[in-house]
Design a protein around this motif. Structure first.
Motif, PDB file in Angstrom:
ATOM      1  N   PHE A  22      84.377  50.649  57.380  1.00  0.00           N
ATOM      2  CA  PHE A  22      83.465  49.259  58.007  1.00  0.00           C
ATOM      3  C   PHE A  22      83.476  49.851  59.247  1.00  0.00           C
ATOM      4  O   PHE A  22      83.375  48.628  60.245  1.00  0.00           O
ATOM      5  N   VAL A  23      83.754  50.231  60.176  1.00  0.00           N
ATOM      6  CA  VAL A  23      83.883  50.540  61.334  1.00  0.00           C
ATOM      7  C   VAL A  23      82.632  50.692  62.554  1.00  0.00           C
ATOM      8  O   VAL A  23      81.556  51.384  61.820  1.00  0.00           O
ATOM      9  N   GLY A  24      82.147  49.170  63.014  1.00  0.00           N
ATOM     10  CA  GLY A  24      80.624  49.402  63.792  1.00  0.00           C
ATOM     11  C   GLY A  24      80.056  48.924  62.687  1.00  0.00           C
ATOM     12  O   GLY A  24      78.626  48.735  62.930  1.00  0.00           O
ATOM     13  N   GLN A  25      80.064  48.546  60.991  1.00  0.00           N
ATOM     14  CA  GLN A  25      79.347  48.165  60.288  1.00  0.00           C
ATOM     15  C   GLN A  25      78.975  46.358  59.637  1.00  0.00           C
ATOM     16  O   GLN A  25      79.765  46.111  59.851  1.00  0.00           O
ATOM     17  N   ARG A  26      77.741  46.416  59.544  1.00  0.00           N
ATOM     18  CA  ARG A  26      77.776  45.165  59.068  1.00  0.00           C
ATOM     19  C   ARG A  26      78.176  45.099  57.234  1.00  0.00           C
ATOM     20  O   ARG A  26      78.631  45.844  57.488  1.00  0.00           O
ATOM     21  N   PRO A  27      78.320  43.852  56.554  1.00  0.00           N
ATOM     22  CA  PRO A  27      78.824  44.432  55.672  1.00  0.00           C
ATOM     23  C   PRO A  27      78.580  45.561  54.203  1.00  0.00           C
ATOM     24  O   PRO A  27      77.388  45.715  54.737  1.00  0.00           O
ATOM     25  N   SER A 105      86.445  47.847  76.950  1.00  0.00           N
ATOM     26  CA  SER A 105      86.399  48.472  76.063  1.00  0.00           C
ATOM     27  C   SER A 105      87.269  49.908  76.221  1.00  0.00           C
ATOM     28  O   SER A 105      87.790  49.878  77.829  1.00  0.00           O
ATOM     29  N   ILE A 106      87.487  50.800  75.362  1.00  0.00           N
ATOM     30  CA  ILE A 106      88.402  51.717  75.610  1.00  0.00           C
ATOM     31  C   ILE A 106      87.883  53.432  75.224  1.00  0.00           C
ATOM     32  O   ILE A 106      86.356  53.308  74.628  1.00  0.00           O
ATOM     33  N   LEU A 107      88.468  53.847  75.630  1.00  0.00           N
ATOM     34  CA  LEU A 107      87.803  55.515  75.610  1.00  0.00           C
ATOM     35  C   LEU A 107      88.631  56.424  74.295  1.00  0.00           C
ATOM     36  O   LEU A 107      89.948  56.102  75.066  1.00  0.00           O
ATOM     37  N   LEU A 108      87.862  56.727  73.480  1.00  0.00           N
ATOM     38  CA  LEU A 108      88.193  57.311  72.261  1.00  0.00           C
ATOM     39  C   LEU A 108      87.620  58.479  71.765  1.00  0.00           C
ATOM     40  O   LEU A 108      86.838  58.662  71.823  1.00  0.00           O
ATOM     41  N   GLY A 109      88.696  59.150  72.805  1.00  0.00           N
ATOM     42  CA  GLY A 109      87.523  60.780  71.860  1.00  0.00           C
ATOM     43  C   GLY A 109      85.920  60.671  72.404  1.00  0.00           C
ATOM     44  O   GLY A 109      86.140  60.602  74.144  1.00  0.00           O
ATOM     45  N   GLY A 110      85.478  60.525  72.148  1.00  0.00           N
ATOM     46  CA  GLY A 110      83.982  60.982  72.714  1.00  0.00           C
ATOM     47  C   GLY A 110      82.846  59.577  73.144  1.00  0.00           C
ATOM     48  O   GLY A 110      82.193  59.696  72.764  1.00  0.00           O
ATOM     49  N   GLU A 111      84.516  58.986  72.343  1.00  0.00           N
ATOM     50  CA  GLU A 111      82.887  57.882  72.120  1.00  0.00           C
ATOM     51  C   GLU A 111      83.835  56.364  72.665  1.00  0.00           C
ATOM     52  O   GLU A 111      85.057  56.172  72.882  1.00  0.00           O
ATOM     53  N   ILE A 112      83.001  55.286  73.693  1.00  0.00           N
ATOM     54  CA  ILE A 112      83.737  53.523  73.902  1.00  0.00           C
ATOM     55  C   ILE A 112      83.827  53.054  72.608  1.00  0.00           C
ATOM     56  O   ILE A 112      82.956  53.294  71.585  1.00  0.00           O
ATOM     57  N   MET A 113      84.513  52.109  72.629  1.00  0.00           N
ATOM     58  CA  MET A 113      85.163  50.783  71.484  1.00  0.00           C
ATOM     59  C   MET A 113      85.405  50.193  72.036  1.00  0.00           C
ATOM     60  O   MET A 113      86.175  49.660  73.761  1.00  0.00           O
ATOM     61  N   HIS A 114      85.010  48.781  71.543  1.00  0.00           N
ATOM     62  CA  HIS A 114      84.265  47.757  71.897  1.00  0.00           C
ATOM     63  C   HIS A 114      85.646  46.707  71.607  1.00  0.00           C
ATOM     64  O   HIS A 114      86.009  46.829  70.171  1.00  0.00           O
ATOM     65  N   GLY A 129      78.934  44.765  68.984  1.00  0.00           N
ATOM     66  CA  GLY A 129      80.457  43.923  68.258  1.00  0.00           C
ATOM     67  C   GLY A 129      81.368  44.310  68.484  1.00  0.00           C
ATOM     68  O   GLY A 129      81.361  45.570  68.878  1.00  0.00           O
ATOM     69  N   VAL A 130      83.017  44.055  68.207  1.00  0.00           N
ATOM     70  CA  VAL A 130      83.782  44.408  68.566  1.00  0.00           C
ATOM     71  C   VAL A 130      83.985  44.959  67.357  1.00  0.00           C
ATOM     72  O   VAL A 130      84.120  45.172  66.590  1.00  0.00           O
ATOM     73  N   GLY A 131      84.979  46.211  67.472  1.00  0.00           N
ATOM     74  CA  GLY A 131      85.445  47.213  66.794  1.00  0.00           C
ATOM     75  C   GLY A 131      83.973  48.054  66.811  1.00  0.00           C
ATOM     76  O   GLY A 131      84.444  49.249  66.267  1.00  0.00           O
ATOM     77  N   ALA A 132      83.378  47.921  67.587  1.00  0.00           N
ATOM     78  CA  ALA A 132      82.250  49.254  66.896  1.00  0.00           C
ATOM     79  C   ALA A 132      82.210  50.564  68.519  1.00  0.00           C
ATOM     80  O   ALA A 132      82.680  49.767  69.020  1.00  0.00           O
ATOM     81  N   ARG A 133      81.630  51.394  67.481  1.00  0.00           N
ATOM     82  CA  ARG A 133      81.692  52.042  69.101  1.00  0.00           C
ATOM     83  C   ARG A 133      79.784  52.806  69.261  1.00  0.00           C
ATOM     84  O   ARG A 133      78.939  52.903  68.506  1.00  0.00           O
ATOM     85  N   GLN A 134      80.050  53.456  70.741  1.00  0.00           N
ATOM     86  CA  GLN A 134      79.323  53.858  70.708  1.00  0.00           C
ATOM     87  C   GLN A 134      79.372  55.569  71.924  1.00  0.00           C
ATOM     88  O   GLN A 134      80.259  55.657  72.406  1.00  0.00           O
ATOM     89  N   ALA A 135      78.513  57.008  72.387  1.00  0.00           N
ATOM     90  CA  ALA A 135      78.812  57.364  72.526  1.00  0.00           C
ATOM     91  C   ALA A 135      79.042  57.498  73.757  1.00  0.00           C
ATOM     92  O   ALA A 135      78.161  56.778  75.401  1.00  0.00           O
ATOM     93  N   ALA A 136      80.345  58.041  74.091  1.00  0.00           N
ATOM     94  CA  ALA A 136      81.121  57.222  76.038  1.00  0.00           C
ATOM     95  C   ALA A 136      79.512  57.938  76.518  1.00  0.00           C
ATOM     96  O   ALA A 136      79.848  57.314  78.179  1.00  0.00           O
TER      97      ALA A 136
END
Length: 266
Positions: A22-27, A105-114, A129-136
């Motif tokens: 469910f991380v960063g996903q729609r329903p 946002s926080i840095l988790l490995g090579g990703e940013i999580m909101h 969205g909140v909980g979504a991740r993007q390549a840092a």
């Protein structure tokens, strides 16, 4: 280790795989969750049924979303961390005065999580969205945090995604972008590197209570963002959050630098 000892761990791993889907996903449908979790549909269905009963997941028709119980626990985690508690009122004020969306946002490995978001724009794209991740490397928060680190401290980066022609595509390009961040005194700017029409301005904050690197950013339409004005506002807001999180009073109670009010992005 006996089979009896292994079974609980294996079940926890399967449940974790289902929730991670469910991380960063729609329903998601049952088939989509099973595919993301790399589990058989029958096992996924049994796990989902129990998670629905416990309130961790909610079902609407043929689709599943995270349940209210998950958000309640997540909110408790955020409240335990002083930097988040300190940031939220500053983010709210920054959004109110500028009209732009504020992110923590926080840095988790090579990703940013909101972790937090105040504002509704952009309304499309699950990566915002909140909980979504993007390549840092693609993001302003990521570059702002990389500028605080030595290059050999950077996480492993894949450079696998280049959503626009403005995206960072190689480490050498990222190193030049991080040098620009340092030249700006720690302020990072991403103009359409994550999505066309979206500009983000970011500044680093202190570590949170778990040792994660944290960044503050604002996000707005490229055709209306005044980068220098927003950079000054983000820098000032980051200072406010730093004082509030540390509990050290300011010598002078100066307001944040005003930013031009916009309409249509609240």
């Amino acid at each position: 280790m006996t089979q009896t000892e292994e079974a609980p761990t294996a079940m926890i791993d399967r449940v974790s795989s289902v929730l991670d889907a469910f991380v960063g996903q729609r329903p998601l449908t049952l088939a989509e969750i099973a595919r993301h979790a790399h589990l058989p549909r029958s096992s996924t269905h049994r796990i989902l049924q129990r998670l629905v009963e416990l309130g961790w997941v909610e079902r609407s028709g043929f689709e599943y979303v995270l349940g209210i119980r998950m958000f309640e626990l997540g909110a408790q985690v955020v409240r335990q961390r002083s930097v988040y508690e300190a940031a939220l009122p500053v983010m709210t004020d920054l959004h109110r005065r500028s009209g732009y969306t504020a992110y923590l946002s926080i840095l988790l490995g090579g990703e940013i999580m909101h972790m937090e978001r105040v504002g509704l724009w952009p309304a499309v794209g699950r990566e915002w969205g909140v909980g979504a991740r993007q390549a840092a490397e693609l993001t302003a928060p990521g570059r702002a945090l990389f500028a605080e680190m030595e290059p050999d401290e950077w996480p492993e980066l894949e450079f696998a995604s280049a959503p626009t022609c403005y995206s960072v595509r190689a480490r050498s390009q990222l190193e030049r972008e991080v040098a620009r961040v340092r030249d700006r005194g720690g302020i990072a700017v991403d103009a359409q590197g994550c999505a066309l029409g979206v500009t983000v301005v970011a500044a680093p904050l202190a570590f949170d209570d778990s040792g994660n690197r944290v960044a503050l950013s604002v996000c707005g339409p490229t055709n209306s963002v005044r980068i220098e004005t927003m950079a000054a506002a983000v820098r000032s807001a980051a200072v406010e959050i730093g004082y509030a999180a540390s509990g050290v009073p300011r010598m002078r109670n100066r307001p944040l630098r005003p930013v031009p009010a916009l309409t249509g992005f609240r």
